[in-house]
Write an enzyme that holds these catalytic residues in place. Structure first.
Site, mmCIF file in Angstrom:
data_model
loop_
_atom_site.group_PDB
_atom_site.id
_atom_site.type_symbol
_atom_site.label_atom_id
_atom_site.label_comp_id
_atom_site.label_asym_id
_atom_site.label_seq_id
_atom_site.Cartn_x
_atom_site.Cartn_y
_atom_site.Cartn_z
ATOM 1 N N ASP A 1 -6.590 -3.953 17.269
ATOM 2 C CA ASP A 1 -5.588 -2.884 17.170
ATOM 3 C C ASP A 1 -5.922 -1.933 16.016
ATOM 4 O OD1 ASP A 1 -3.371 -1.489 18.049
ATOM 5 O OD2 ASP A 1 -1.940 -2.663 16.869
ATOM 6 N N CYS B 1 0.839 -1.200 0.000
ATOM 7 C CA CYS B 1 0.000 0.000 0.000
ATOM 8 C C CYS B 1 0.879 1.258 0.000
ATOM 9 C CB CYS B 1 -0.923 -0.004 1.218
ATOM 10 S SG CYS B 1 -2.086 -1.395 1.215
#
Length: 583
Positions: free
Chosen positions: A127, A81
């Site tokens: 998370d 990404c």
């Protein structure tokens, strides 16, 4: 791809790594199968992360590609990404992503929705934070896609479990308050459940819409104590994002049992376009017209009128010097100031916006339809949408409202025999309805009024213009009837159906609706006013997956079937259908 010789091979050489791009999670830029990838290195004690990633498959979840083991180190190969949510919000590292904050949050929500409900089990991420939300540019589609990453702390919950006990882990400021130590030194429950992710998601929402602020504290050393003691402030939300305040509060509620479910976040009005917002206001206005059935709801809705509108909404709209046509049109009618009257105003002006009787001057002042039109009202009364949404949520199971609250209609075919209670309806507005005033407001005559009071308890009487609409069909001609919303096209259809079924050797009738939620409503309408038909002769079919039911047989047996076009198409495509195009 050039530059491959600069990469360092791992293990068998299938995966190669280069520059370290995330020192906290130990992620390298790498090469796999002649493609640039991200390579995350973890100890073999974290093999659970690989197992979770292998089982995930969704556009908004980072894609797992391969795993290479080297001694006690696992190298997890993932799609590469470009940016993180933190970089996007704070505009770091020349981040230039063509997505609005709302579009970004919608994709994050889709990803969490998949984790919590899109599998046979539930994956709790544990998370969720801005650095674990990434952006990938998909060249073939020329679009940016949001990806949830880093499943190192994630837990899978089996279908029979709603929580599991675990050590408290996570990032400061994103750990739910029930998992933190309290002021007396005792520990939180340590129960990991979907609601712990919802808290983190709420913090992400605020971070994204406030320009990088935290709802409890921007100090990383003090934030957990602030979360534990629940000392929050949403003062950084401004402009159009103020609409998200109630949603964020329901996400970060101190009591995990009161946190909103992900499916309700997914359907929340902050993700609506202007057309759906207008549709909701109009549907809500129609729904609240039944004073007998919804009087308590109407009272609750009107009770906060001053708070929602800032006083007298009628005078407020009439006092704008640059909107003289709005003022002139409003003053043609007797003054009404309740919140329900404002909702009616939006509904009726929306219905008649494109009528010839509506002047170009009025349309110009109200704005382009539907975007400018609905923004004319929401910009002046920003609390109206969240208030209406909150009040009507009490009735979100009603068929006409469920599309706005994300409630799915179970795919099924229900025959109306002995099931009158299952055919719910939206009643015709009663004699106290305000439509006459609003048509006078737009300069319309009585023939353009919606069929508010045309129906008695069991007798339907058409108005003159409705008789004209039905005339060609009643004479036996194929007819296409086009008329504005609220003009009573269903009443016209009722008359045509009744006339057709009285004909000798008449064939059965299929009445198509655009939404499954309308099938029950229209069925109830026809049962009430087609007095010559018995309940056995009227059927409605809802849902697209109806292969387990003899749909064709029901269509052949019933004199009137209410259904969506897709159901008929699917039935005609069956090799052994009871019906054919020739019929």
């Amino acid at each position: 791809m050039s530059g491959f010789t600069n990469w360092t091979p791992l293990g068998r050489g299938i995966v190669k790594i280069g520059k370290l791009i995330d020192k906290d999670s130990i992620v390298y830029r790498g090469v796999f199968d002649r493609k640039e990838v991200a390579v995350k290195s973890v100890l073999d004690t974290n093999e659970k992360e690989c197992e979770i990633l292998r089982n995930l498959s969704h556009e908004n979840i980072v894609k797992y590609m391969y795993m290479e083991q080297e001694g006690r180190t696992l190298h997890i190969v993932l799609e590469l990404c470009s940016y993180s949510l933190k970089q996007y919000v704070l505009q770091e590292d020349h981040c230039n992503i063509s997505l609005t904050p709302i579009e970004v949050l919608k994709q994050i929500t889709e990803g969490v929705y998949y984790l919590h409900t899109g599998q046979t089990f539930c994956t709790v991420h544990r998370d969720l934070k801005p650095s674990n939300v990434l952006f990938l540019y998909v060249k073939r589609d020329a679009k940016w896609v949001v990806k949830i990453s880093d499943f190192g702390l994630s837990k899978d919950l089996s279908p029979d479990k709603s929580s599991t006990t675990s050590y408290v882990k996570g990032s400061p400021g994103y750990i739910a308050p029930e998992l933190l130590a309290f002021s007396d030194g005792t520990k939180g429950h340590g129960e990991i459940r979907k609601e712990t992710d919802m808290f983190s998601l709420g913090v992400i929402f605020y971070f994204t819409l406030s320009g990088g602020k935290h709802p409890f504290s921007n100090d990383p050393y003090a934030v957990n104590a602030k979360v534990r003691d629940y000392e929050l402030s949403l003062c950084e939300l401004g402009g159009e994002y103020k609409l998200a305040e109630s949603l964020i509060l329901s996400l970060i509620s101190k009591d995990w049992k009161e946190r909103i479910k992900i499916q309700d976040v997914k359907s929340h009005f902050i993700f609506w376009d202007w057309s759906k917002t207008l549709n909701f206001f109009q549907t809500a206005s129609d729904f609240l017209e039944d004073r007998i059935k919804h009087q308590k709801l109407i009272n609750a809705f009107n009770k906060k009128c001053n708070d929602i509108t800032g006083g007298d909404w009628f005078e407020k709209l009439c006092s704008e010097p640059d909107k003289p046509k709005v003022c002139e049109t409003l003053q043609r009618r007797k003054k009404k100031t309740s919140l329900q009257d404002l909702l009616r105003q939006i509904r009726n002006w929306g219905h008649h916006y494109n009528d010839k009787a509506t002047s170009d001057e009025l349309r110009k002042e109200l704005g382009d339809f539907p975007d400018g039109f609905i923004q004319y009202f929401t910009s002046r009364f920003p609390k109206l949408l969240p208030h209406t949404y909150a009040v009507l949520s009490e009735k979100k199971d009603e068929l006409v409202l469920e599309d706005f609250y994300g409630i799915k209609v179970e795919a099924a075919v229900k025959y109306t025999e002995g099931a009158q209670a299952s055919c719910s309806s939206v009643p015709m507005p009663n004699d106290e309805d305000d439509d006459d005033d609003d048509n006078e407001l737009l300069g319309l005559d009585d023939e353009s009024i919606s069929p508010a009071n045309q129906a008695s308890e069991s007798k339907l009487i058409l108005r003159n213009y409705q008789k004209e609409l039905a005339e060609q069909a009643l004479a036996g001609h194929n007819s296409l009837i086009i008329a504005p919303t609220g003009s009573g096209k269903t009443a016209v259809a009722n008359e045509i159906i009744k006339h057709h079924l009285k004909e000798e050797n008449s064939k059965s009738v299929m009445f198509f609706v655009s939404k499954t939620t309308l099938a029950l409503q229209q069925c109830d309408y026809f049962k009430k006013y087609l007095e010559d038909l018995t309940e056995r002769e009227i059927a409605y079919l809802i849902g697209e997956n109806t292969t387990n039911y003899p749909i064709g047989a029901i269509m052949k047996k019933a004199k009137l079937t209410v259904l969506t076009p897709q159901i008929l198409i699917d039935e005609l495509r069956r090799k052994k259908s009871f019906i054919s195009f020739n019929e």
